[in-house]
Write a protein that holds these residues in place. Structure first.
Motif, mmCIF file in Angstrom:
data_model
loop_
_atom_site.group_PDB
_atom_site.id
_atom_site.type_symbol
_atom_site.label_atom_id
_atom_site.label_comp_id
_atom_site.label_asym_id
_atom_site.label_seq_id
_atom_site.Cartn_x
_atom_site.Cartn_y
_atom_site.Cartn_z
ATOM 1 N N GLU A 60 -3.929 -13.510 -4.029
ATOM 2 C CA GLU A 60 -4.433 -12.141 -3.941
ATOM 3 C C GLU A 60 -4.079 -11.540 -2.584
ATOM 4 N N THR A 61 -4.124 -10.225 -2.475
ATOM 5 C CA THR A 61 -3.795 -9.527 -1.239
ATOM 6 C C THR A 61 -5.022 -8.780 -0.741
ATOM 7 N N VAL A 62 -5.297 -8.929 0.555
ATOM 8 C CA VAL A 62 -6.396 -8.208 1.201
ATOM 9 C C VAL A 62 -5.797 -7.407 2.346
ATOM 10 N N GLN A 63 -6.287 -6.191 2.504
ATOM 11 C CA GLN A 63 -5.797 -5.349 3.582
ATOM 12 C C GLN A 63 -6.711 -5.481 4.791
ATOM 13 N N PHE A 64 -6.104 -5.699 5.953
ATOM 14 C CA PHE A 64 -6.799 -5.727 7.234
ATOM 15 C C PHE A 64 -6.088 -4.720 8.133
ATOM 16 N N GLY A 65 -6.724 -3.561 8.337
ATOM 17 C CA GLY A 65 -6.061 -2.494 9.079
ATOM 18 C C GLY A 65 -4.811 -2.066 8.335
ATOM 19 N N ALA A 66 -3.685 -2.077 9.032
ATOM 20 C CA ALA A 66 -2.407 -1.706 8.411
ATOM 21 C C ALA A 66 -1.678 -2.919 7.846
ATOM 22 N N LEU A 67 -2.338 -4.082 7.857
ATOM 23 C CA LEU A 67 -1.701 -5.315 7.385
ATOM 24 C C LEU A 67 -2.218 -5.692 6.009
ATOM 25 N N GLN A 68 -1.338 -6.269 5.207
ATOM 26 C CA GLN A 68 -1.711 -6.849 3.925
ATOM 27 C C GLN A 68 -1.454 -8.349 4.006
ATOM 28 N N VAL A 69 -2.480 -9.151 3.720
ATOM 29 C CA VAL A 69 -2.421 -10.598 3.870
ATOM 30 C C VAL A 69 -2.509 -11.238 2.487
ATOM 31 N N THR A 70 -1.503 -12.080 2.164
ATOM 32 C CA THR A 70 -1.457 -12.733 0.852
ATOM 33 C C THR A 70 -1.187 -14.224 1.032
ATOM 34 N N PHE A 88 0.254 -21.246 3.431
ATOM 35 C CA PHE A 88 1.522 -20.526 3.405
ATOM 36 C C PHE A 88 1.156 -19.100 3.072
ATOM 37 N N VAL A 89 1.537 -18.169 3.927
ATOM 38 C CA VAL A 89 1.046 -16.802 3.809
ATOM 39 C C VAL A 89 2.174 -15.791 4.012
ATOM 40 N N GLU A 90 2.004 -14.659 3.382
ATOM 41 C CA GLU A 90 2.897 -13.519 3.585
ATOM 42 C C GLU A 90 2.059 -12.383 4.163
ATOM 43 N N VAL A 91 2.564 -11.763 5.217
ATOM 44 C CA VAL A 91 1.854 -10.645 5.844
ATOM 45 C C VAL A 91 2.814 -9.468 5.915
ATOM 46 N N ASP A 92 2.375 -8.346 5.342
ATOM 47 C CA ASP A 92 3.159 -7.125 5.338
ATOM 48 C C ASP A 92 2.432 -6.055 6.145
ATOM 49 N N GLU A 93 3.203 -5.115 6.663
ATOM 50 C CA GLU A 93 2.647 -3.975 7.377
ATOM 51 C C GLU A 93 2.915 -2.725 6.559
ATOM 52 N N ILE A 94 1.906 -1.870 6.456
ATOM 53 C CA ILE A 94 2.101 -0.561 5.850
ATOM 54 C C ILE A 94 2.436 0.375 7.011
ATOM 55 N N THR A 95 3.659 0.874 7.022
ATOM 56 C CA THR A 95 4.134 1.700 8.137
ATOM 57 C C THR A 95 3.572 3.122 8.034
ATOM 58 N N LEU A 96 3.768 3.895 9.085
ATOM 59 C CA LEU A 96 3.265 5.272 9.103
ATOM 60 C C LEU A 96 3.893 6.132 8.012
ATOM 61 N N ASP A 97 5.110 5.801 7.606
ATOM 62 C CA ASP A 97 5.745 6.554 6.512
ATOM 63 C C ASP A 97 5.467 5.904 5.150
ATOM 64 N N ARG A 98 4.413 5.088 5.085
ATOM 65 C CA ARG A 98 3.897 4.459 3.857
ATOM 66 C C ARG A 98 4.862 3.505 3.186
ATOM 67 N N LYS A 99 5.712 2.890 3.969
ATOM 68 C CA LYS A 99 6.588 1.848 3.449
ATOM 69 C C LYS A 99 5.968 0.500 3.805
ATOM 70 N N ILE A 100 6.330 -0.492 3.024
ATOM 71 C CA ILE A 100 5.818 -1.840 3.280
ATOM 72 C C ILE A 100 6.926 -2.650 3.922
ATOM 73 N N ARG A 101 6.594 -3.250 5.082
ATOM 74 C CA ARG A 101 7.571 -4.032 5.840
ATOM 75 C C ARG A 101 7.012 -5.430 6.060
ATOM 76 N N ARG A 102 7.776 -6.444 5.681
ATOM 77 C CA ARG A 102 7.347 -7.832 5.843
ATOM 78 C C ARG A 102 7.348 -8.197 7.327
#
Length: 143
Positions: A60-70, A88-102
Motif C-alpha cells: 500500500e502507499t501512504v503519503q507523508f508530506g510530498a512523499l509517497q511511501v510504498t 524494500f521500499v519505493e519512495v516517490d515525490e509529488i512535484t510542484l507541477d503534480r508529477k510523480i518522481r521516484r
C-alpha cells in the motif's frame, strides 16, 4: 608399513565426514526471517521540526508530506535473535507541477537508519520496525 588405496580412501572419507559434521553441529542455526504485513516509518518535516511515525501495509502507499511511501516487503526476526529489520521500499515525490518522481528504491535497515533513509530537501523518512498488526485498519481487497 604399507596401506592399500581403498583403506586410505575409506579413512579419508570418514575423516572428512567427521569434520563436516562437527563443523555444522557447531554452527548456530540460521535465523528464520518473519515476513510482516506492516512497516513502521518515521518521518521529519524539516520546516516544522515535527516527527511523525506512521504504519504502512506492505503493498500500500501512504503519503507523508510530498512523499509517497510504498513498502514491498518487511522482514524481521523473532525475539531470540539479534534484531535485523529490513524493508524494500519505493519512495516517490509529488512535484510542484503534480508529477510523480521516484526518489528512492531499495532496502532500508531499522538498525542503521542513516544508511538508506530518504533524505529530501523538506522531508526525511526512515524505517523504525516491522510488525504483524496495526491499529490502522487493513486496506480492503477491493481497493
Amino acid at each position: 608399513m604399507k596401506m592399500n588405496a581403498s583403506k586410505f580412501a575409506r579413512g579419508a572419507t570418514a575423516l572428512i565426514a567427521s569434520v563436516v559434521i562437527l563443523t555444522v553441529a557447531g554452527m548456530p542455526a540460521s535465523a528464520a526471517r518473519i515476513e510482516n504485513p506492516v512497516a513502521v516509518f518515521s518521518g521529519i518535516d524539516k520546516i516544522t521540526g515535527r516527527i511523525t511515525t506512521f504504519d504502512v501495509y506492505v503493498g500500500e502507499t501512504v503519503q507523508f508530506g510530498a512523499l509517497q511511501v510504498t513498502p514491498r516487503v518487511c522482514y524481521s526476526r523473532d525475539e531470540t535473535e539479534p534484531p535485523k529489520t529490513t524493508t524494500f521500499v519505493e519512495v516517490d515525490e509529488i512535484t510542484l507541477d503534480r508529477k510523480i518522481r521516484r526518489l528512492f528504491t531499495g532496502w532500508m535497515f531499522a538498525d542503521s537508519p542513516g544508511l538508506n533513509a530518504v533524505d529530501h530537501a523538506v522531508y526525511d523518512v526512515w524505517l523504525k520496525e516491522c510488525k504483524l498488526d496495526s491499529d490502522i485498519p487493513a486496506p480492503s481487497a477491493g481497493n
